[in-house]
Write an enzyme that holds these catalytic residues in place. Structure first.
Site, short mmCIF file in Angstrom:
data_model
loop_
_atom_site.label_atom_id
_atom_site.label_comp_id
_atom_site.label_asym_id
_atom_site.label_seq_id
_atom_site.Cartn_x
_atom_site.Cartn_y
_atom_site.Cartn_z
N LEU A 59 22.15 42.25 29.05
CA LEU A 59 20.89 42.22 28.32
C LEU A 59 20.83 43.47 27.45
O LEU A 59 21.30 44.53 27.85
CB LEU A 59 19.69 42.21 29.27
CG LEU A 59 19.49 40.98 30.16
CD1 LEU A 59 18.28 41.19 31.07
CD2 LEU A 59 19.34 39.71 29.34
N ASP A 60 20.23 43.35 26.26
CA ASP A 60 20.04 44.52 25.42
C ASP A 60 19.25 45.58 26.19
O ASP A 60 18.42 45.25 27.05
CB ASP A 60 19.27 44.16 24.15
CG ASP A 60 20.07 43.26 23.22
OD1 ASP A 60 21.30 43.18 23.38
OD2 ASP A 60 19.44 42.63 22.34
N THR A 61 19.46 46.82 25.84
CA THR A 61 18.80 47.93 26.54
C THR A 61 17.28 47.76 26.56
O THR A 61 16.64 47.95 27.60
CB THR A 61 19.16 49.27 25.87
OG1 THR A 61 20.57 49.47 25.98
CG2 THR A 61 18.44 50.43 26.54
N THR A 63 15.55 45.02 26.26
CA THR A 63 15.13 43.71 26.75
C THR A 63 15.05 43.76 28.27
O THR A 63 15.99 44.21 28.92
CB THR A 63 16.13 42.61 26.32
OG1 THR A 63 16.18 42.56 24.89
CG2 THR A 63 15.71 41.25 26.85
N ARG A 165 17.16 38.02 18.60
CA ARG A 165 16.48 38.94 17.68
C ARG A 165 16.87 38.66 16.23
O ARG A 165 16.02 38.62 15.33
CB ARG A 165 16.81 40.38 18.07
CG ARG A 165 16.35 40.74 19.48
CD ARG A 165 17.04 41.98 20.02
NE ARG A 165 16.68 43.17 19.26
CZ ARG A 165 17.30 44.34 19.42
NH1 ARG A 165 18.32 44.45 20.28
NH2 ARG A 165 16.92 45.39 18.72
#
Length: 234
Positions: A59-61, A63, A165
């Site tokens: 997961l993105d930082t 998110t 995104r």
């Protein structure tokens, strides 16, 4: 806010990752991998270096939400095959700028932006781009001052870096609070709502064996939804 273990099987851990924490090194932020090691959930010395201590997906930082972590190399290989075979249904919740269509499918290739190494852009298919598909459904609309926002349930079929995104921005609906892909309208809404992070949360994972794991929204996301009368739309 610390991670929370939602469930555990013989093969994997299910974790609710907070925003602000990277999945794994290298990062200048705390990482979920290091937290798992410190908590005694995994032992780095038992993993081959290329196995990355059990990472299955990331997961993105900034998110938050549900993420699976393998407990053995054999489990990691099996789980990664599920992801690569697109057999896992992933549901994300996003608050975006503008009034979105009720449902939609975004099919646009993604590649690295030559002007900014951190960013990705949608593009016509090229030798450098990777195909990407995101399905979405609008759960509700609200107004922040004179601007409209939409609560979206997004289902990425593929798993490209920053996919949701980038895709939502490409159709004119940037995620509120997204510092990398946001626009003036989404930035203003973020400030009005007092958001300190992007409004993107990995809400649930459904595996082929019909096991579904859900990560509750953190308070910094439920409060704006409560104010907008959208919390009941989830």
């Amino acid at each position: 806010m610390k991670p929370a273990i939602i469930a555990e099987t013989n093969d994997y851990l299910v974790i609710n990752k907070p925003a602000g924490m990277a999945t794994e090194p290298p990062s200048d932020r705390p990482t979920l991998r290091d937290w798992l090691i410190e908590a005694g959930q995994i032992r780095a010395g038992e993993w081959a270096e290329d196995k990355r201590c059990g990472v299955v997906h990331r997961l993105d930082t900034d998110t938050s939400g549900v993420i699976l972590w393998a407990k053995s190399e054999s489990a990691q290989a099996s789980l990664q095959q599920l992801w690569q075979g697109r057999q896992v249904k992933k549901t994300y919740l996003a608050l975006v700028a503008g009034r979105s269509e009720q449902t939609g499918v975004i099919e646009a290739a993604i590649e690295r932006d030559n002007r900014n190494d951190r960013q990705r852009v949608t593009h016509l298919p090229t030798t450098k781009s990777r195909s990407a598909i995101t399905e979405y459904k609008t759960l509700g609309h609200a107004k922040v001052g004179e601007r409209e926002v939409s609560l979206i349930s997004a289902h990425p079929i593929t798993g490209r870096t920053h996919q949701i995104r980038v895709h939502l921005k490409s159709i004119g609906h940037p995620i509120i609070g997204d510092k990398l892909y946001g626009e003036k309208s989404s930035d203003e809404i973020s400030r009005t709502l007092g958001l300190k992070r992007q409004f993107l949360h990995a809400f649930s994972l459904e595996l082929p064996d019909n096991k579904t794991y859900q990560a509750n929204l953190p308070s910094e996301l439920t409060e704006p939804l409560r104010v907008l009368d959208l919390l009941g739309k989830i």
